[in-house]
Scaffold this motif. Structure first.
Motif, PDB file in Angstrom:
ATOM      1  N   LEU A  62       0.809  -1.230   0.000  1.00 45.59           N
ATOM      2  CA  LEU A  62       0.000   0.000   0.000  1.00 45.59           C
ATOM      3  C   LEU A  62       0.845   1.284   0.000  1.00 45.59           C
ATOM      4  O   LEU A  62       0.298   2.375  -0.061  1.00 45.59           O
ATOM      5  N   HIS A  63       2.158   1.150   0.040  1.00 50.00           N
ATOM      6  CA  HIS A  63       2.983   2.362   0.096  1.00 50.00           C
ATOM      7  C   HIS A  63       4.344   2.082  -0.539  1.00 50.00           C
ATOM      8  O   HIS A  63       5.210   1.460   0.077  1.00 50.00           O
ATOM      9  N   VAL A  64       4.487   2.536  -1.796  1.00 54.12           N
ATOM     10  CA  VAL A  64       5.780   2.399  -2.487  1.00 54.12           C
ATOM     11  C   VAL A  64       6.074   3.707  -3.222  1.00 54.12           C
ATOM     12  O   VAL A  64       5.227   4.599  -3.289  1.00 54.12           O
ATOM     13  N   HIS A  65       7.281   3.801  -3.779  1.00 55.90           N
ATOM     14  CA  HIS A  65       7.643   4.954  -4.612  1.00 55.90           C
ATOM     15  C   HIS A  65       8.275   4.470  -5.907  1.00 55.90           C
ATOM     16  O   HIS A  65       9.360   3.926  -5.899  1.00 55.90           O
ATOM     17  N   SER A  66       7.577   4.668  -7.021  1.00 57.33           N
ATOM     18  CA  SER A  66       7.950   4.023  -8.282  1.00 57.33           C
ATOM     19  C   SER A  66       8.263   4.977  -9.414  1.00 57.33           C
ATOM     20  O   SER A  66       8.441   4.532 -10.540  1.00 57.33           O
ATOM     21  N   ILE A 159      -5.544  10.698  -2.747  1.00 59.28           N
ATOM     22  CA  ILE A 159      -4.599  11.809  -2.571  1.00 59.28           C
ATOM     23  C   ILE A 159      -3.658  11.501  -1.407  1.00 59.28           C
ATOM     24  O   ILE A 159      -4.070  10.973  -0.368  1.00 59.28           O
ATOM     25  N   LYS A 160      -2.390  11.874  -1.594  1.00 60.92           N
ATOM     26  CA  LYS A 160      -1.413  11.741  -0.521  1.00 60.92           C
ATOM     27  C   LYS A 160      -1.041  13.134  -0.032  1.00 60.92           C
ATOM     28  O   LYS A 160      -0.839  14.058  -0.833  1.00 60.92           O
ATOM     29  N   ALA A 161      -0.918  13.269   1.274  1.00 67.71           N
ATOM     30  CA  ALA A 161      -0.420  14.522   1.848  1.00 67.71           C
ATOM     31  C   ALA A 161       0.673  14.170   2.854  1.00 67.71           C
ATOM     32  O   ALA A 161       0.435  13.433   3.810  1.00 67.71           O
ATOM     33  N   THR A 216      -0.162   6.655   7.395  1.00 66.17           N
ATOM     34  CA  THR A 216       1.019   5.811   7.181  1.00 66.17           C
ATOM     35  C   THR A 216       2.171   6.280   8.068  1.00 66.17           C
ATOM     36  O   THR A 216       2.144   7.396   8.567  1.00 66.17           O
ATOM     37  N   HIS A 217       3.153   5.426   8.260  1.00 69.90           N
ATOM     38  CA  HIS A 217       4.252   5.618   9.228  1.00 69.90           C
ATOM     39  C   HIS A 217       3.683   5.637  10.658  1.00 69.90           C
ATOM     40  O   HIS A 217       4.170   6.382  11.516  1.00 69.90           O
ATOM     41  N   SER A 218       2.656   4.846  10.903  1.00 66.02           N
ATOM     42  CA  SER A 218       1.959   4.899  12.195  1.00 66.02           C
ATOM     43  C   SER A 218       2.855   4.567  13.384  1.00 66.02           C
ATOM     44  O   SER A 218       2.594   5.005  14.495  1.00 66.02           O
ATOM     45  N   THR A 276       5.618  -1.275   2.869  1.00 68.05           N
ATOM     46  CA  THR A 276       7.070  -1.101   3.008  1.00 68.05           C
ATOM     47  C   THR A 276       7.552   0.347   2.919  1.00 68.05           C
ATOM     48  O   THR A 276       8.579   0.670   3.492  1.00 68.05           O
ATOM     49  N   ASP A 277       6.858   1.196   2.129  1.00 67.79           N
ATOM     50  CA  ASP A 277       7.450   2.485   1.750  1.00 67.79           C
ATOM     51  C   ASP A 277       8.843   2.230   1.169  1.00 67.79           C
ATOM     52  O   ASP A 277       9.818   2.869   1.535  1.00 67.79           O
ATOM     53  N   ILE A 278       8.897   1.274   0.263  1.00 65.84           N
ATOM     54  CA  ILE A 278      10.196   0.922  -0.334  1.00 65.84           C
ATOM     55  C   ILE A 278      10.564   2.014  -1.340  1.00 65.84           C
ATOM     56  O   ILE A 278       9.744   2.459  -2.144  1.00 65.84           O
TER      57      ILE A 278
HETATM   58 ZN   LIG Z   1       6.554   7.250   1.290  1.00 62.54          ZN
END
Ligand SMILES: [Zn+2]
Length: 392
Positions: A62-66, A159-161, A216-218, A276-278
């Motif tokens: 649910l959290h990556v950077h591509s 949306i991401k903030a 996220t990053h809870s 992961t926020d990989i």
């Molecule tokens: Zn991130």
């Protein structure tokens, strides 16, 4: 007629149907065609021997950077997700309305990974590691975000903030979040907020979120986190979760702390989703891959079924894709991950070193633990075929 692929004799763990038993899974025409006790090997063109292995629905991160090549943290999704067992991933705000068209054309539409995205409320997305995308709130243009979200609704889910001081400068996190919610409402999407060193206390931000929105990053372990200084869970956290706000892990380079997670779990705050926020400063550690992140939660006491649920069924539901992803029911997309549970002594670290910094937040070296089990990725099957990038 033969099935395209048969995954034979593996232990199928599919929390969506309460399944944890040795089963065969047949895939055909890109979908799950059959799940049974004993499907004959000669009924398929290819048979994958999964004896002694764990077979799960394709993992969903649910959290990556591509957004490779354009965004601060971007990495190739097929290398960092699909090749590591993640069949579906959600890019969390790498692109904003003004930078999304190129992300779509050059990454999303070309990737083998099923890639979805959250638009950054900042129209520039995450471009610079030095200048926060919300330092000037003129970038947080609701109308632009709504237009882009509506136009790309098949891939843009919300949306991401990013509400950290180092990303906001003097801007108000409450105002940025208001705009993020307004934009998401414009195309019926959800909002994900990045917390950690946020100007406003976490309960304030969480009180603004709607059911289905994500934090996220809870379990980041810095100030203004899920825990009071005393170790108690902050006010409103459990209430927010009870009314449907999603608590996501979002490991990243500095978004996860064993100590914070351990205390939160002991106090009854369990993450709904594990992600992961990989990205390019977490892939070489402390994240490495999705299986390692799942291993960390197992080390903290979660069962295999619990971590699989939080990396398949639940993220699929959060993304609004639960009718076809995150499960191995007949008719679902033929996405499967094959894992191995290994016994031994494995060192796991939550943060690498003080070399990486998160704004002005106090950065302590990470905690290293020793786990007695680990999950290892073995095969990825996407759309009914084994992912073998080295083959034609
Ligand atoms: Zn991130």
């Amino acid at each position: 007629m033969k099935y395209d692929l048969l995954i034979k004799d593996g232990t199928v763990v599919d929390p969506s149907q309460g399944l944890n038993a040795v089963r065969d899974v047949a895939l055909d025409l890109g979908k799950v065609a059959a799940v049974g006790d004993s499907i004959p090997a000669d009924s398929a063109r290819e048979v994958l021997d999964a004896r002694g292995l764990i077979v799960t629905p394709g993992l969903i991160d649910l959290h990556v950077h591509s957004y490779w090549g354009a965004s601060t943290y971007g990495i190739d999704p097929d290398v960092s997700n699909l090749a590591m067992g993640v069949t579906t991933a959600l890019d969390a705000g790498s692109a904003g309305a003004l930078t999304f068209p190129a992300f779509r054309r050059h990454t999303i539409d070309k990737a083998d990974t099923r890639l979805y995205a959250l638009l950054n409320i900042s129209a520039m997305g995450m471009v610079s590691p030095k200048i926060g995308e919300l330092e000037d709130l003129r970038w947080a243009d609701v109308a632009l975000a709504v237009e882009s979200g509506r136009k790309n609704r098949d891939r843009v889910l919300g949306i991401k903030a990013r509400l950290g001081r180092h990303l906001l400068g003097e801007s108000s996190d409450v105002e940025a979040l208001k705009r993020a919610i307004e934009a998401a409402e414009g195309f019926d999407g959800f909002v994900m907020i990045h917390v950690g060193a946020s100007p406003s206390p976490l309960p304030k931000l969480m009180s603004m979120l709607r059911p289905g929105d994500v934090v996220t990053h809870s379990f980041h372990g810095f100030e203004d986190g899920v825990l009071e200084g005393s170790g108690a869970v902050v006010e409103g956290m459990k209430e927010a979760q009870a009314r449907g706000v999603v608590i996501d892990l979002g490991h990243g380079a500095g978004g996860f702390s064993f100590k914070a997670a351990e205390k939160a779990l002991a106090n009854g705050v369990v993450p709904d989703t594990i992600s992961t926020d990989i990205h390019n400063t977490s892939i070489e550690g402390p994240v490495y891959d999705f299986a390692t992140t799942l291993t960390k939660l197992m080390h903290l006491g979660m069962s295999l079924e619990e971590v699989v649920k939080r990396s398949t069924e639940t993220p699929a539901r959060v993304m609004g894709l639960g009718d076809r992803l995150g499960m191995l029911k007949v008719g679902a997309e033929g996405d499967v991950t094959v894992l191995r549970v290994e016994d031994g002594r494995f060192k796991l670290v939550d943060r690498l070193s003080p070399l990486t910094k998160l704004g002005s937040a106090k950065w302590e070296p990470g905690t290293t633990v020793e786990a007695s089990k680990r999950l290892v990725h073995v095969h990825t099957i996407k759309g009914g075929a084994v992912y073998r990038p080295w083959m034609k």
